[in-house]
Scaffold this motif. Structure first.
Motif, PDB file in Angstrom:
ATOM      1  N   SER A  27      31.040  47.479  32.059  1.00 24.46           N
ATOM      2  CA  SER A  27      30.763  46.073  32.315  1.00 24.46           C
ATOM      3  C   SER A  27      31.792  45.467  33.269  1.00 24.46           C
ATOM      4  N   PRO A  28      31.367  44.649  34.222  1.00 26.71           N
ATOM      5  CA  PRO A  28      32.300  43.995  35.151  1.00 26.71           C
ATOM      6  C   PRO A  28      32.973  42.777  34.545  1.00 26.71           C
ATOM      7  N   LYS A  29      32.636  42.439  33.302  1.00 28.98           N
ATOM      8  CA  LYS A  29      33.178  41.231  32.674  1.00 28.98           C
ATOM      9  C   LYS A  29      34.587  41.429  32.111  1.00 28.98           C
ATOM     10  N   SER A  31      38.642  42.328  32.399  1.00 26.89           N
ATOM     11  CA  SER A  31      39.725  42.283  33.380  1.00 26.89           C
ATOM     12  C   SER A  31      40.279  43.681  33.621  1.00 26.89           C
ATOM     13  N   GLU A  32      40.871  43.883  34.794  1.00 31.14           N
ATOM     14  CA  GLU A  32      41.416  45.197  35.145  1.00 31.14           C
ATOM     15  C   GLU A  32      42.511  45.619  34.178  1.00 31.14           C
ATOM     16  N   ARG A  35      40.887  46.675  30.884  1.00 29.63           N
ATOM     17  CA  ARG A  35      40.145  47.912  31.106  1.00 29.63           C
ATOM     18  C   ARG A  35      41.082  49.115  31.118  1.00 29.63           C
TER      19      ARG A  35
END
Length: 334
Positions: A27-29, A31-32, A35
């Motif tokens: 999911s792109p939701k 934060s880096e 993640r």
């Protein structure tokens, strides 16, 4: 030690289980920073997300279900090998089962694969009714290998069987053979174009055709030879056999040997597939090569185009066979 769970990863990373789930689904939701923390925790614990769970929790799946017609046939193993390489490159996972060339068992095997909610299905030379295959194709993208279809939502990968058998007949005729018999593969869907190619080639050479109904097994090859032994005296026995596949040819050679007929001195034998068995030194079978690895790769490519590129038009991939000459053919004895 128990297998680490998503809860274990969440505890190690100091985040919620829901956030771990988001990371595992890409999911792109997220934060880096979070993640990276989740992925580091998963690596430390040796956590691997369960493919089935991922597919059930998502509208998309990276699972590809593969139903193999006959696990004993080395041809299918080579095709799956090509699929595996292409699937890994595309980030897909293969799940395999078999119906053992029984329509009822294939139906159960197909339903089992569909229960995984796969991203796609590949059927290797199925014997299922076309209606059952069309029903499955309504649920997910579907590709058939070594069987044709006219359905718009089904892609196919086949070799040019007519050309393949023609290559075998032309080669034998060039060596001087005139009494050439075809063991035709029986009800297998690949048998019809090969039988048609044999009949056309024999007619073109002005030769009398003879087709023996057989199956793509070693036992069927042996049985077909036994039938010929009842039909022909030794001094007028056919000098060459073009068999439905390599398994069939190997069975035929076994029966010829039992009958005291030498290959290739008395009878030349040509198979079809160029499976890994054909190249073994003690077999060294002359055969027609289907580019098996390429066929597996084309099947995965077709699924990827449907799944990720949005293609809706059917693809009918056709690969060209080649004659591979080894040790089981020779000019007829005078």
């Amino acid at each position: 030690m128990t297998r680490p769970t998503m809860e274990d990863v969440a505890a190690r990373a100091g985040v919620s289980r829901a956030l771990v789930s988001l990371v595992m689904r890409g999911s792109p939701k997220v934060s880096e920073h979070r993640r990276n923390a989740v992925l580091a925790a998963a690596k430390e614990l040796g956590y691997q997300p369960h493919a089935m769970a991922r597919s059930l929790a998502s509208r998309t799946s990276n699972i590809v279900g593969v139903m193999v017609s006959d696990l004993r046939n080395a041809f299918f193993a080579d095709v799956v090998d090509g699929m595996d390489a292409a699937a890994q490159e595309a980030g897909l996972e293969l799940i395999l089962n078999t119906g053992r060339r029984s329509a009822s068992r294939e139906r159960a095997a197909l339903e089992s694969l569909l229960a995984f909610r796969p991203g796609g299905i590949i059927l290797l030379s199925p014997v299922l009714p076309a209606s059952a295959i069309r029903e499955a194709a309504e649920q997910c993208p579907l590709v058939m290998v070594s069987r044709s279809s006219v359905a718009r939502n089904i892609d196919t990968v086949n070799d040019d069987g007519m050309t393949g058998v023609r290559l075998a007949v032309d080669h034998l005729v060039a060596q001087g053979h005139r009494r050439i018999v075809h063991f035709d593969g029986g009800a297998a869907f690949s048998a019809a174009p090969r039988r048609k190619g044999y009949l056309a080639a024999m007619e073109r050479h002005g030769l009398e055709p003879m087709v023996i109904a057989s199956e793509h097994t070693g036992d069927a090859g042996m049985a077909a030879v036994h039938r010929l032994l009842k039909l022909f005296p030794r001094n007028n026995f056919p000098t060459a056999l073009v068999c439905g596949n390599d398994f069939n040819a190997i069975g035929a050679m076994s029966a010829l040997d039992d009958a005291g007929l030498r290959v290739p001195h008395d009878v030349s034998v040509i198979g079809y597939d160029n499976s890994s068995l054909a190249s073994l030194r003690n077999i060294a079978l002359t055969t027609i090569d289907q580019p098996r690895i390429q066929m597996g790769q084309l099947a995965i490519d077709a699924l990827v185009e449907r799944l990720r590129d949005g293609r809706t038009e059917p693809v009918r991939s056709r690969v060209m066979p080649l004659l591979v000459i080894r040790s089981t053919d020779a000019p007829p004895a005078k």
